[in-house]
Design an enzyme around this catalytic site. Sequence first.
Site, short mmCIF file in Angstrom:
data_model
loop_
_atom_site.label_atom_id
_atom_site.label_comp_id
_atom_site.label_asym_id
_atom_site.label_seq_id
_atom_site.Cartn_x
_atom_site.Cartn_y
_atom_site.Cartn_z
N GLU A 116 9.44 10.95 -1.94
CA GLU A 116 8.04 11.24 -2.69
C GLU A 116 7.92 12.52 -2.43
O GLU A 116 6.98 13.26 -2.61
CB GLU A 116 6.77 10.53 -1.64
CG GLU A 116 6.93 9.17 -1.40
CD GLU A 116 6.72 8.10 -2.68
OE1 GLU A 116 6.82 8.81 -3.78
OE2 GLU A 116 6.59 6.99 -2.66
N HIS A 139 1.74 11.13 4.14
CA HIS A 139 1.45 9.90 3.42
C HIS A 139 2.00 8.84 4.54
O HIS A 139 2.96 9.15 5.12
CB HIS A 139 2.50 9.99 2.34
CG HIS A 139 2.78 8.66 1.59
ND1 HIS A 139 1.75 7.62 1.21
CD2 HIS A 139 3.75 7.69 1.48
CE1 HIS A 139 2.16 6.52 0.81
NE2 HIS A 139 3.52 6.39 1.19
N HIS A 141 1.01 4.07 5.54
CA HIS A 141 1.07 2.79 5.18
C HIS A 141 -0.30 2.41 6.01
O HIS A 141 0.10 1.25 6.79
CB HIS A 141 2.08 2.10 4.89
CG HIS A 141 2.95 2.30 4.18
ND1 HIS A 141 4.35 2.04 4.02
CD2 HIS A 141 2.95 3.64 3.00
CE1 HIS A 141 5.16 2.69 2.93
NE2 HIS A 141 4.30 3.83 2.47
N GLU A 169 -19.92 9.26 10.87
CA GLU A 169 -19.55 10.60 10.56
C GLU A 169 -18.45 10.61 9.46
O GLU A 169 -17.79 11.69 9.35
CB GLU A 169 -18.66 10.92 11.92
CG GLU A 169 -19.85 11.27 12.96
CD GLU A 169 -19.59 12.14 14.32
OE1 GLU A 169 -18.23 12.57 14.13
OE2 GLU A 169 -20.53 12.17 15.11
N HIS A 210 -0.55 0.18 -1.62
CA HIS A 210 0.57 1.06 -1.11
C HIS A 210 0.26 1.67 0.14
O HIS A 210 0.83 1.47 1.32
CB HIS A 210 1.16 2.02 -2.07
CG HIS A 210 2.56 2.63 -1.63
ND1 HIS A 210 3.67 2.96 -2.52
CD2 HIS A 210 2.77 3.19 -0.73
CE1 HIS A 210 4.50 3.49 -1.85
NE2 HIS A 210 4.13 3.79 -0.69
P1 13P Z 1 10.94 7.82 2.02
O1 13P Z 1 11.80 6.98 3.10
O2 13P Z 1 11.76 8.22 0.93
O3 13P Z 1 10.10 8.71 2.64
O4 13P Z 1 9.67 6.52 1.60
C1 13P Z 1 8.67 6.11 2.22
C2 13P Z 1 7.59 5.77 1.53
O5 13P Z 1 6.65 5.50 2.35
C3 13P Z 1 7.53 5.69 0.00
O6 13P Z 1 6.26 5.65 -0.41
ZN ZN Z 2 4.93 4.92 0.94
#
Ligand code: 13P
Ligand code: ZN
Length: 270
Positions: A116, A139, A141, A169, A210
Amino acid sequence: MKSILEAPFLVEMVRTTTNMYNHGWDERNGGNISLLLDTDEVAQYLDMDKVIRTIPTGFTAPELEGKCFLVTGTGKYFKNVQYAPDVNLGIVRLTEKGQQAELLWGFSDGGQFTSEFPAHMMSHVARLSVNPENRVVMHCHPANLLAMTYVHDLDERAFTRTLWQMCTECIVVFPEGVNVLPWMLCGTNEIGEATAEKMRTARLVVWSQHGIYGAGKDLDETFGLIETAEKAAEIYLKIAHLPLKNTITDEAMHLLEKRFNIKAREGYLD
Ligand code: 13P
Ligand code: ZN
């Protein structure tokens, strides 16, 4: 020369990835972080003339020429960063208008930065143009935010208002709201460009089905931003199927604006 493993930015990165894993946000290799470093600070730990190898980025970002980033590796597990930072993390310097990344430290098993990387670097460009203090793109999940994208309207105003209504808040922590992208193929320049565009108006960008992207001035602030949105999503999922008896009204939100001296995104409150 001082040991890079004792550098405050590296210690903080190890703590953050571990903490994110412990929150359940980064299963397997899920998630990635990039931290813009102060080049003079890096020079206290590394010989800046010693390039281990050069990795093409596949995009152009002239704004980032010469800048150094500490970044997580592709396919690497946040769970393992604390045990082998030099394998799971790397420090790269962007050159040739951002088209090349010079590896200065890390990825010691021959690995490379996250898939990413385009979304991260393009988001840095976007955030730096709004706030020169922005150093972090993160980033992950988180389950509740992700789940919410299956059952909630993806309209950004509606999505933001729901999150704001879940904890008092929220509006204080992210008054600019949350931007939302529809499902897109990850790891591409296209999703990178779309994320960066959304980052111009908010520090949180949801990737439907995602995960989420956050941006901020440091790792703590960015973690806290995602943590707050994720908590709100958790409350939403606890109550979404129940008859709603009370909420935080727009009138109350206006009181919060005054009390905390913040301004909600234009047009998001009635
Ligand atoms: P990477 O292992 O390449 O960082 O990817 C993980 C991920 O969350 C892809 O969106
Ligand atoms: Zn991801």
